[in-house]
Structures are given as structure tokens and as C-alpha cells.
Motif scaffolding. Structure first.
Motif, PDB file in Angstrom:
ATOM      1  N   LEU B 226       0.833  -1.202   0.000  1.00 50.50           N
ATOM      2  CA  LEU B 226       0.000   0.000   0.000  1.00 50.50           C
ATOM      3  C   LEU B 226       0.876   1.265   0.000  1.00 50.50           C
ATOM      4  O   LEU B 226       0.624   2.201  -0.751  1.00 50.50           O
ATOM      5  N   ILE B 227       1.911   1.249   0.834  1.00 52.84           N
ATOM      6  CA  ILE B 227       2.785   2.421   0.928  1.00 52.84           C
ATOM      7  C   ILE B 227       3.534   2.643  -0.386  1.00 52.84           C
ATOM      8  O   ILE B 227       3.689   3.774  -0.846  1.00 52.84           O
ATOM      9  N   ASN B 228       3.927   1.563  -1.002  1.00 46.21           N
ATOM     10  CA  ASN B 228       4.603   1.650  -2.299  1.00 46.21           C
ATOM     11  C   ASN B 228       3.698   2.308  -3.348  1.00 46.21           C
ATOM     12  O   ASN B 228       4.158   3.030  -4.219  1.00 46.21           O
ATOM     13  N   ASP B 229       2.406   2.052  -3.218  1.00 44.27           N
ATOM     14  CA  ASP B 229       1.444   2.640  -4.163  1.00 44.27           C
ATOM     15  C   ASP B 229       1.046   4.064  -3.801  1.00 44.27           C
ATOM     16  O   ASP B 229       0.301   4.701  -4.536  1.00 44.27           O
ATOM     17  N   SER B 230       1.489   4.534  -2.627  1.00 42.20           N
ATOM     18  CA  SER B 230       1.102   5.886  -2.186  1.00 42.20           C
ATOM     19  C   SER B 230       2.341   6.770  -2.049  1.00 42.20           C
ATOM     20  O   SER B 230       2.366   7.684  -1.231  1.00 42.20           O
ATOM     21  N   LYS B 231       3.355   6.450  -2.838  1.00 42.04           N
ATOM     22  CA  LYS B 231       4.649   7.132  -2.714  1.00 42.04           C
ATOM     23  C   LYS B 231       4.570   8.650  -2.903  1.00 42.04           C
ATOM     24  O   LYS B 231       5.426   9.369  -2.418  1.00 42.04           O
ATOM     25  N   ASP B 232       3.551   9.096  -3.625  1.00 44.98           N
ATOM     26  CA  ASP B 232       3.446  10.532  -3.914  1.00 44.98           C
ATOM     27  C   ASP B 232       3.185  11.349  -2.654  1.00 44.98           C
ATOM     28  O   ASP B 232       3.445  12.546  -2.630  1.00 44.98           O
ATOM     29  N   ASN B 233       2.652  10.681  -1.633  1.00 49.37           N
ATOM     30  CA  ASN B 233       2.373  11.407  -0.402  1.00 49.37           C
ATOM     31  C   ASN B 233       3.606  11.404   0.500  1.00 49.37           C
ATOM     32  O   ASN B 233       4.103  10.350   0.893  1.00 49.37           O
ATOM     33  N   GLU B 234       4.072  12.620   0.808  1.00 50.84           N
ATOM     34  CA  GLU B 234       5.317  12.779   1.571  1.00 50.84           C
ATOM     35  C   GLU B 234       5.267  12.083   2.942  1.00 50.84           C
ATOM     36  O   GLU B 234       6.201  11.386   3.339  1.00 50.84           O
ATOM     37  N   ASN B 235       4.144  12.273   3.654  1.00 51.86           N
ATOM     38  CA  ASN B 235       4.006  11.691   4.994  1.00 51.86           C
ATOM     39  C   ASN B 235       4.016  10.167   4.960  1.00 51.86           C
ATOM     40  O   ASN B 235       4.615   9.520   5.821  1.00 51.86           O
ATOM     41  N   ILE B 236       3.367   9.603   3.955  1.00 55.90           N
ATOM     42  CA  ILE B 236       3.311   8.135   3.852  1.00 55.90           C
ATOM     43  C   ILE B 236       4.666   7.601   3.408  1.00 55.90           C
ATOM     44  O   ILE B 236       5.168   6.602   3.938  1.00 55.90           O
ATOM     45  N   ASN B 237       5.267   8.297   2.464  1.00 54.12           N
ATOM     46  CA  ASN B 237       6.581   7.888   1.972  1.00 54.12           C
ATOM     47  C   ASN B 237       7.604   7.843   3.113  1.00 54.12           C
ATOM     48  O   ASN B 237       8.469   6.966   3.156  1.00 54.12           O
ATOM     49  N   ALA B 238       7.459   8.781   4.052  1.00 51.77           N
ATOM     50  CA  ALA B 238       8.394   8.859   5.183  1.00 51.77           C
ATOM     51  C   ALA B 238       8.265   7.650   6.112  1.00 51.77           C
ATOM     52  O   ALA B 238       9.180   7.360   6.894  1.00 51.77           O
ATOM     53  N   LEU B 239       7.153   6.942   6.025  1.00 47.99           N
ATOM     54  CA  LEU B 239       6.965   5.767   6.898  1.00 47.99           C
ATOM     55  C   LEU B 239       7.680   4.534   6.361  1.00 47.99           C
ATOM     56  O   LEU B 239       7.958   3.587   7.096  1.00 47.99           O
TER      57      LEU B 239
END
Lengths: 149, 279
Positions: B226-239
Motif C-alpha cells: 500500500l505504501i509503495n502505491d502511495s509514494k506521492d504522499n510525503e508523509n506516507i513515503n516517510a513511513l
């Protein structure tokens, strides 16, 4: 020219509002119809609301972990006159574990006990509309409940 | 003529918007073993027309029940993130992660029918949800219901589950799914933290619980997808780096024959990440 600018602003807002409203109705439907089908007297809803507005001919995949020794109920429902919705539960190699159309009898729910820990895909399919008909669009919801021993 | 071109352009733009709104992700996946539940070995063809893939990561109430539903589990209130800490969280990221953390604490307390603590954590989750702009999700009458009478474990779980579903629905309706991802990550880390603390970082103290903790690598696998698919979001990418640390710690452990040293290292990784989220 001013009218064109106004049109540019208003139309996207209108369509965005329309999409939001469709999603809202979809979620309301999932909560009312889905909970009833899940039989919450026996199954505890897993806390997730998997729903999307889909059209006939669309597919939807829901990825979910299932844990050993737990009983689950998977319910797939569709609104707005979409009479036929099929689903399969498959593993990551797309091997079929359950088919809602197997045995010639279509069902919209599946109760099972997971014998092992596994990530599975609930793969939902809305059959194509007949060539003479306009495809219908409606909310499709996948709900999962669990029961403790 | 000019107007017809304009309308065609607007039609295309709005059609594109509708498509984007309906779809969530379209990535492929792989890597899971066969199921023992197989009743049929027919191959399913690739979905040709998938408007969306939904990663249904378990809600904290689900994870808490998976980890705690065995005879050796018990309630230890001092492990929970204190409600007093809630004033420290002011960014969307810290609010969402800790809303997940408090929801896991709430689920844990509810599972052990801790009436007063459940009420307290229901109240703090309401506060955090409101700070995130998620209004009217927790009905004060529900908090009152928990406070007023003794509810069974199942009744508590249903109530918490329904409240979480309302949050899920609200965030979907308002196009803020990234917050739900962070809430789920926070909830999962907290549930793992509570379980590892209960195991006292020992393989022998409660072997059944350790087994359940290690089995959670399954959820982590979906979380990373899921996180890999939401990479555009800075906060999620940071996780992602944090979750990768947990993945590495998992990968180091031989699940069939875990070694104490590696399990201790795993527990420490969970503790460090949880501390980073709550402080």
C-alpha cells in the motif's frame, strides 16, 4: 470570455461534488445493507469499509490478510439495480479458493475458517451489460466479519 | 466552434477526474504461498478492467483480537500511550499515527473489558479525530454507553469496530485516504508493541503470543504494498524506511526456529519505532 472562465470553474466543482455524493451514498449503502448481510449478531465487522462505485464490466480486487484458526464471513453486495455480481477468493498466484458461481448456484457470501495465515484477494467481477443495454453503475461493497472461538 | 471545443475539453477533463476518483491503485503483486483452503485450482486470468485495488489492512480492533485471543494474554495498562500525551500531537502525521495508536490501546482495553480505560481512550481518540477535522465520528452516547454499563468483550469490539468504520467512511468520502493509511500503520505498530511487551521480549515466556507476533509479517507485506502505491504522499513515503526496518528484523528471524537474540532485536526495533511515533 468571462462566461467561459466561469464555466471552467463551475463544471469541475459540479462534477467533483457529484463524485463525492456518489461515494457518500456508496458508503451509506455498504453500512446499512452490508452490516445486515454480515449478520453482526455472530460476526464482528473487521472495521474496514471496502466500497467503490463500479459499472457493469468492471472488476475490483480487495487484498486482505486472514489469520489461522479464525472464522470469517465475506459478503459482496451491489446497489442500484446491478443484479449480478460475482466474486472469487484467490491467493497471490491467482489460484481459486472460493468461487461464488461454483456448483451452478450463485451466492453473495462465504463463511470459512482460515486454516493458516494467508494474504488473499477478494476479486469482484460485474459481468458486462447486454450489448443492447447501457451499462449500469452502482455501489459495490465487500465486507468481512470475524468470529472468535 | 470555439464553444464546442471548449465543451469537449471540459468533458475530457471531468471524465478523467471521475476515473481518478474511482480508482485507488492498479499495481500488481506477488509472493504468497498456496493456501491449504484450496478447493479448486483453476487459474484466474488477470483482471483486464480493474478500476481499483483496495488494500484492506486490518483495523486495530481486528489486530488486537488476533494477538490477544489466547489464554496467556492479559491486560497491563501501564504499557499504553498515556492520554496526557495527546496535547503533544499537532501535525497531521503525528495526529493520524497516534489516532491509530490510541485506537489500538482502546481495542486492547476493550478486549479485556476495561470499562473505565476504554471510556478514557474513546474520549482521547475523539479529541484527536476532531483535531484532524473528522467531526461527529464518535457519538458521545456511545462513550456514555461504555461508561454507564458493563459491556461484553464482543459488544465492546463491535462498538469500536463501527466507530472505526465511520472514520474510514468519512476519510474516503473526503478523499483523505492517506490519513487512514497512517492511522492503520500507527495502530499496527502499537498492537505489535503491546504484544512484544507482553511477551517480555522472550521466546519462552508466551510462545503462542510470539507465534502470533511473527505471523503479523503477513500484514506488514500488504502495508508495504500500500505504501509503495502511495509514494506521492510525503508523509506516507516517510513511513517506508521505518517499516522496512521492521521487515528486515522479521526477515532475520527463522519463523520455524526463532533465536532469542534475533527476537530481542525485533522487539527493540518495534519499541524504537513506537517511541518515535509517540514522543
Amino acid at each position: 470570455m468571462k462566461q467561459i472562465k466561469i464555466l471552467f470553474i463551475i463544471l469541475p466543482i459540479f462534477f467533483f461534488g457529484l463524485i463525492q455524493d456518489t461515494n457518500g451514498q456508496c458508503l451509506d449503502f455498504a453500512k446499512t445493507e452490508g452490516f445486515a448481510a454480515l449478520d453482526t449478531a455472530i460476526y464482528i465487522p473487521d472495521g474496514r469499509l471496502n466500497s467503490l462505485p463500479l459499472s457493469q464490466g468492471d472488476n475490483l480486487d480487495v487484498y486482505k490478510p486472514f489469520f489461522r484458526g479464525r472464522k470469517y464471513k465475506v459478503v459482496v453486495i451491489a446497489a442500484n439495480g446491478i443484479s449480478e455480481v460475482n466474486f472469487k477468493v484467490v491467493n497471490f498466484q491467482r489460484k481459486v479458493i472460493f468461487d461464488s458461481q461454483a456448483g451452478g448456484k450463485k451466492v453473495s457470501e462465504w463463511e470459512f475458517e482460515s486454516e493458516r495465515n494467508q494474504n488473499l484477494i477478494i476479486s469482484v467481477e460485474l459481468p458486462e451489460a447486454k450489448s443492447s443495454e447501457q451499462p449500469k453503475t452502482g455501489c459495490v461493497a465487500v465486507l468481512v466479519g470475524f468470529s472468535q472461538k | 466552434m470555439k464553444y464546442s471545443k471548449l465543451f469537449a475539453l471540459l468533458f475530457l477533463a471531468t471524465s478523467l477526474m471521475m476515473f481518478v476518483a474511482c480508482g485507488e491503485s492498479t499495481s500488481d503483486s506477488g509472493g504468497e504461498q498456496d493456501s491449504t483452503l484450496n478447493t479448486d485450482t483453476t487459474s484466474v486470468s488477470e483482471n483486464k478492467n480493474v478500476p481499483g485495488i483496495l488494500y484492506s489492512l486490518p483495523a486495530p480492533v481486528d489486530i488486537a483480537s488476533v494477538l490477544m485471543d489466547h489464554p496467556g494474554a492479559k491486560f497491563e495498562g501501564e504499557m499504553l500511550n498515556s492520554p496526557k500525551n495527546s496535547t503533544k500531537y499537532n501535525t497531521n502525521k503525528s495526529l493520524a499515527l497516534n489516532l491509530g495508536i490510541y485506537t489500538a490501546d482502546l481495542s486492547y482495553a476493550g478486549f479485556f473489558e476495561q470499562q473505565q480505560i476504554t471510556t478514557e481512550y474513546m474520549t482521547v481518540t475523539k479529541e484527536l479525530a476532531e483535531k484532524l477535522g473528522i467531526a461527529n465520528i464518535i457519538d458521545p452516547a456511545k462513550i456514555e454507553m461504555i461508561n454507564a454499563k458493563k459491556l461484553s468483550k464482543e459488544a465492546m469490539q463491535k462498538l469500536i469496530s463501527e466507530t472505526f468504520m465511520n472514520t474510514d467512511a468519512y476519510l474516503k468520502e473526503n478523499g483523505r485516504q492517506e490519513l487512514m493509511t497512517m492511522i492503520l500503520v500507527g495502530g499496527w505498530v502499537e498492537a505489535q508493541y503491546l504484544a512484544t511487551r507482553l511477551s517480555k521480549s522472550s521466546l519462552t515466556e508466551n510462545p503462542d503470543l510470539v507465534k502470533r507476533i511473527l505471523e503479523q509479517s503477513l500484514t506488514l507485506e500488504l502495508m508495504l504494498m500500500l505504501i509503495n502505491d502511495s509514494k506521492d504522499n510525503e508523509n506516507i513515503n516517510a513511513l517506508q524506511p521505518e517499516l522496512m526496518k521492521i521487515k528486515l528484523a522479521y526477515d532475520n528471524i527463522n519463523q520455524a526456529e526463532p533465536e532469542q537474540e534475533k527476537y530481542t532485536a525485533f522487539c527493540n526495533v518495534i519499541k524504537d519505532i513506537r517511541t518515535g511515533m509517540t514522543e
